[in-house]
Design an enzyme around this catalytic site. Structure first.
Site, PDB file in Angstrom:
ATOM      1  N   ASN A 194       0.777  -1.254  -0.350  1.00  0.00           N
ATOM      2  CA  ASN A 194      -0.036   0.164   0.157  1.00  0.00           C
ATOM      3  C   ASN A 194       0.656   1.202  -0.077  1.00  0.00           C
ATOM      4  O   ASN A 194       1.119   1.968  -1.114  1.00  0.00           O
ATOM      5  CB  ASN A 194      -0.900   0.042   1.275  1.00  0.00           C
ATOM      6  CG  ASN A 194      -2.243   0.809   0.970  1.00  0.00           C
ATOM      7  OD1 ASN A 194      -2.008   2.192   0.296  1.00  0.00           O
ATOM      8  ND2 ASN A 194      -3.487   0.457   1.410  1.00  0.00           N
ATOM      9  N   ASP A 195       1.445   1.680   1.063  1.00  0.00           N
ATOM     10  CA  ASP A 195       2.072   2.753   1.019  1.00  0.00           C
ATOM     11  C   ASP A 195       3.392   3.045   0.265  1.00  0.00           C
ATOM     12  O   ASP A 195       3.932   4.198  -0.098  1.00  0.00           O
ATOM     13  CB  ASP A 195       2.755   3.099   2.623  1.00  0.00           C
ATOM     14  CG  ASP A 195       1.304   3.081   3.755  1.00  0.00           C
ATOM     15  OD1 ASP A 195       0.408   3.623   3.214  1.00  0.00           O
ATOM     16  OD2 ASP A 195       1.681   2.654   4.839  1.00  0.00           O
TER      17      ASP A 195
END
Length: 470
Positions: free
Chosen positions: A395-396
């Site tokens: 994700n990040d």
């Protein structure tokens, strides 16, 4: 006899260093672990031969109990829980170093009091030994309770972001109090100042770790690992144990370097990690500019069809893949794609997962060859010429706001350029944010398509879809 002991310690140190060097490559990592383990066995056995050594039975019992617990827990731990185990074991190392200092300080205090109490601990142990004992105790206590908080956060046992209001200011106060107690211990012979010093240091470790956000926990664990090594090195000097000095120095320097590299990979300073609290519960800094567009859902069959006719597929694994235990299915999918002539590579971000190398270990467990796994710097230029970027559980580390949104707490963090691929498919359980709590702009891009579901289940569907295309 002392010459033989020192020679054995030197041999153990050489094995430690060579083992660490071997661990720098996945190809030789297993050999490195064995070499370092042999070095530890040598250092432990030699310790039994020290002149004046006593309590052999207690030592053997402690080694047996601790060894069995470590072997049993290491054998049972899931790969997703490996970061928690490392944090916990690292904390035990710091606690052990602090315990050594406690024994030496209390022993010196008792000896002085038995003789009438006319001198200080510094007079009894020597100025340099007392200072190093106090430094080792301080750092070891901070590493011990700080690592326990890190373990509790990673294991989902607590989400608390502070113990008291103005946590950072309180931390400064506790630090000052700990230093003052340490000075008191240095200049006196009583047990009460020693108790206050250790309690303050233990509290400081917990207070320092608790505000740190979940996204920063890998950096914190690495820093506490460096602290533990430093504490062991200091206490090695107190005990005049060469193996402890060398091993502690190696661990401390390696942990410090790793901490620096991880912070650099996130474009953060270590100070910022401890003060910013990115990813902590209720963090107001985790707000970024509004993201335009909407998420577009696609089926596993659509994703499989696109990948089956792609020129190159770059797979980006993250913690979600570890949770779903999908690495074996992902590798099976890769083998099917390669059989169709598709080039497939794995792109690994330095802080993917919950610790450095987490994804590499998972992929190695599934049998993925090392030459298919590439670090961010090696692979980033290939996204723009790849047909598909498959994001599974990450994700990040693929969030474009890190490049273009100065209001985001992720801004400036180097990311994998997944958004530059022709098509991006994201396998994700739901629409939640990443570990940092920051919304991912990649999911709203025109070339990004979401495939919702458990990672292992979706990977199985992709495998079935590719087979049906044959």
């Amino acid at each position: 006899m002392s010459g033989l002991i020192n020679l054995s310690y030197f041999a153990a140190a050489v094995l430690f260093i060579l083992g660490l060097k071997q661990m720098s490559s996945p190809v030789t990592a297993r050999r490195g672990i064995i070499w370092a383990g042999v070095g530890m066995v040598v250092a432990t056995l030699v310790t039994f031969s020290h002149p004046g050594m006593q309590n052999y039975l207690l030592m053997i019992i402690a080694i047996a109990v601790g060894g069995y617990f470590a072997w049993d827990s290491g054998r049972k731990v899931a790969m997703t829980d490996m970061p928690q185990m490392i944090a916990l074991y690292n904390g035990m190392g710091g606690g052990a170093a602090a315990a050594i200092a406690a024994v030496e300080l209390f022993h010196a205090s008792s000896k002085i009091n038995a003789l009438g109490g006319d001198s200080s601990i510094a007079d009894a142990l020597g100025s340099d030994v007392t200072i190093l004992a106090l430094l080792g105790a301080f750092i070891g206590c901070v590493a011990f309770t700080g690592s326990l908080i890190a373990w509790a956060k990673l294991d989902g046992r607590t989400k608390i972001a502070s113990f008291v209001p103005n946590q950072h200011l309180v931390n400064v106060g506790v630090l000052v109090a700990t230093i003052l107690f340490g000075i008191w211990v240095y200049n006196t012979s009583g047990s009460f100042p020693i108790v206050l010093f250790f309690l303050a240091a233990l509290v400081l470790g917990a207070f320092v770790a608790v505000p740190v956000g979940g996204a920063d926990m890998p950096v914190v664990i690495s820093l506490f690992n460096a602290f533990t090594g430093l504490a062991v090195g200091f206490e090695g000097y107190v005990l005049q144990n060469a193996a402890m000095i060398i091993a502690g120095t190696v661990v401390g320097s390696a942990g410090a370097l790793l901490t620096h590299l991880m912070a650099k990979a996130m474009n953060r300073s270590v100070t910022n990690v401890f003060l910013a609290g990115v990813g902590s519960s209720g963090d107001d800094n985790a707000e970024s500019a509004a993201i335009e567009g909407s998420m577009k859902e696609r089926s596993a069959y659509d994703a499989a069809a696109t990948m089956a006719f792609a020129n190159q597929v770059l797979i980006i694994p993250g913690y979600g893949m570890a949770v779903a235990q999908a690495q074996h299915k992902v590798w099976e999918l890769v083998e099917l794609l390669e059989a169709r002539g598709v080039t497939v590579k794995f792109a690994i971000h330095p802080v993917a997962g919950r610790m450095p190398g987490h994804m590499n270990v998972l992929l190695a467990e599934a049998g993925v060859p090392y030459d298919k796994i590439f670090d961010m710097d090696e692979i980033n230029n290939e996204f723009s010429t790849s047909s598909v970027a498959l994001v599974i559980g990450a994700n990040d580390v693929v969030n474009p706001v890190a490049r273009n949104d100065k209001t985001s707490p992720l801004y400036g963090m180097p990311i994998l350029n997944a958004d530059e691929a022709e098509n991006v498919f994201v396998i994700k359980r739901g629409k939640g944010t990443g570990f940092s709590g920051v919304e991912n702009a990649l999911f709203y891009s025109d070339n990004t398509y979401m495939v919702y579901g458990d990672g292992q289940k979706v990977a199985s569907e992709l495998i079935q879809a590719v087979k049906e295309l044959e």
